[in-house]
Design an enzyme around this catalytic site. Structure first.
Site, mmCIF file in Angstrom:
data_model
loop_
_atom_site.group_PDB
_atom_site.id
_atom_site.type_symbol
_atom_site.label_atom_id
_atom_site.label_comp_id
_atom_site.label_asym_id
_atom_site.label_seq_id
_atom_site.Cartn_x
_atom_site.Cartn_y
_atom_site.Cartn_z
ATOM 1 N N GLU A 17 5.889 -12.230 14.094
ATOM 2 C CA GLU A 17 4.807 -13.107 13.674
ATOM 3 C C GLU A 17 5.327 -14.514 13.398
ATOM 4 O OE1 GLU A 17 2.432 -9.470 11.426
ATOM 5 O OE2 GLU A 17 3.478 -10.988 10.264
ATOM 6 N N CYS A 57 6.171 -21.244 9.879
ATOM 7 C CA CYS A 57 6.929 -20.128 9.317
ATOM 8 C C CYS A 57 7.396 -19.251 10.470
ATOM 9 C CB CYS A 57 6.048 -19.336 8.356
ATOM 10 S SG CYS A 57 6.866 -17.895 7.626
ATOM 11 N N CYS A 75 12.808 -5.383 9.584
ATOM 12 C CA CYS A 75 13.712 -5.787 8.505
ATOM 13 C C CYS A 75 14.398 -4.536 7.951
ATOM 14 C CB CYS A 75 12.938 -6.499 7.392
ATOM 15 S SG CYS A 75 13.998 -7.237 6.120
ATOM 16 N N CYS A 93 12.225 -4.162 0.774
ATOM 17 C CA CYS A 93 11.656 -4.660 -0.483
ATOM 18 C C CYS A 93 10.300 -3.994 -0.679
ATOM 19 C CB CYS A 93 11.524 -6.176 -0.436
ATOM 20 S SG CYS A 93 13.103 -7.043 -0.249
ATOM 21 N N CYS A 131 6.906 -5.910 -0.036
ATOM 22 C CA CYS A 131 6.789 -6.649 1.222
ATOM 23 C C CYS A 131 6.366 -5.720 2.346
ATOM 24 C CB CYS A 131 8.130 -7.310 1.560
ATOM 25 S SG CYS A 131 8.137 -8.195 3.138
ATOM 26 N N CYS A 142 3.069 -11.520 5.619
ATOM 27 C CA CYS A 142 4.109 -11.145 6.569
ATOM 28 C C CYS A 142 4.015 -9.668 6.954
ATOM 29 C CB CYS A 142 5.473 -11.444 5.956
ATOM 30 S SG CYS A 142 6.806 -11.384 7.133
#
Length: 319
Positions: free
Chosen positions: A53, A66, A73, A77, A80, A305
């Protein structure tokens, strides 16, 4: 594309057009928010799993892009959404720069023109992935983005956001010469380890030492560190949390960016109330640290995100 390279002879333009192709990545989804925020889902190498994204955020005096640095990832977290998407691979430097090039063409910043004010003036590495776990490619991308013979962005207009990969933070100042944002989210080691497992590897004491080194090495235009702090109801939003935060960062040139939590399906957290966020911000300011509350953007287009990618079922999971 080559026909826009007006400095080349026509014959060379035609030859390049025939024999080569410039591919920045393919836009597979393009959503425009009522507030002007535009979110792109970009795919690389015709691989549905290799999609990330990119978000264009227009503001009154600047425009911010951004960008993502990884597909998925590895950090998990808990607050997130990207943390629910397993790491598939690192993005290459051309793929990172390709996000800018695609957005710049859309914003009519390209082809470059004299005395043209850029619609996209700033870049933040705050998309999917941990930029410092892809340091080599992020570094190469920044070199391309800041090359005066090319895109020519000023280094101080670029910010890398890290979840706290402490050993590499000083190199952001000494080698990349760009700004730093730290995804902090708690000034208590136990709480931070719970919501951000990376804290078990690089606890707060080590992270703060690296931030002090960054501030020592950085130039005057990018010395101030932004500490990002997502506001989670009854997790990290008490007055005691605010005081701990100030005590932790008061020796640094710091700005706190409070982020209202954007809930997503399956999240175990709730957003702090707007009143609590405002009170938290006021207390931090009263204690001597500059703070602001991030204005939510793109809520109507899954701009948080990882949300758009998940909505399309493109998790990047290689299993």
């Amino acid at each position: 594309m080559f026909q826009d390279m007006l400095g080349l002879p026509k014959s060379l333009q035609q030859r390049l057009e025939k024999e080569y192709a410039i591919k920045y990545g393919r836009v597979v989804d393009n959503q425009l928010s009522a507030d002007g925020t535009r979110k792109l889902l970009m795919q690389f190498n015709d691989d549905p799993r290799a999609s990330v994204e990119t978000v264009i955020i227009p503001e009154e005096r600047r425009g911010t892009l951004c960008v993502s640095s990884q597909v998925g990832c590895s950090l998990t977290c808990r607050f997130c959404h990207t943390g629910t998407q397993r790491l598939y691979r690192n993005l290459t430097a051309p793929e990172i720069v390709g996000q800018y090039m695609t957005a710049a063409w859309m914003a009519k910043d390209l082809p470059r023109r004299e005395n043209h004010q850029r619609a996209i003036s700033n870049i933040v590495f705050m998309g999917q992935g941990e930029p410092l776990y892809n340091f080599r490619n992020v570094s190469a991308a920044i070199s391309l983005l800041t090359d005066r013979q090319g895109i020519g962005l000023a280094p101080w207009r670029i910010v890398i956001s890290t979840s706290g990969v402490a050993p590499l933070i000083p190199r952001i100042a000494s080698e990349l010469h760009v700004g730093l944002a730290v995804s902090l989210h708690s000034a208590d080691n136990d709480t931070r380890s719970e919501i951000m497992p990376i804290n078990r590897t690089y606890p707060l004491q080590e992270l703060m030492h690296s931030c002090k080194e960054f501030a020592r090495l950085a130039g005057p235009q990018n010395r101030r560190i932004t500490f990002e702090y997502v506001m989670l109801d009854r997790v990290n939003d008490s007055d005691a949390d605010a005081r701990r935060l100030v005590d932790l960062i008061k020796a640094l040139p710091a700005h706190v960016n409070l982020i209202p939590f954007n809930p997503w399906p399956g999240s175990v957290y709730r957003a702090s109330s707007p009143a609590r966020v405002a009170e938290f911000c006021t207390l931090i300011c009263r204690l001597g640290i500059h703070a602001s509350v991030r204005t939510p953007r793109g809520d109507d287009i899954l701009a948080a995100c990882g949300q758009l990618k998940s909505a399309r079922g493109e998790s990047g999971d290689s299993s």
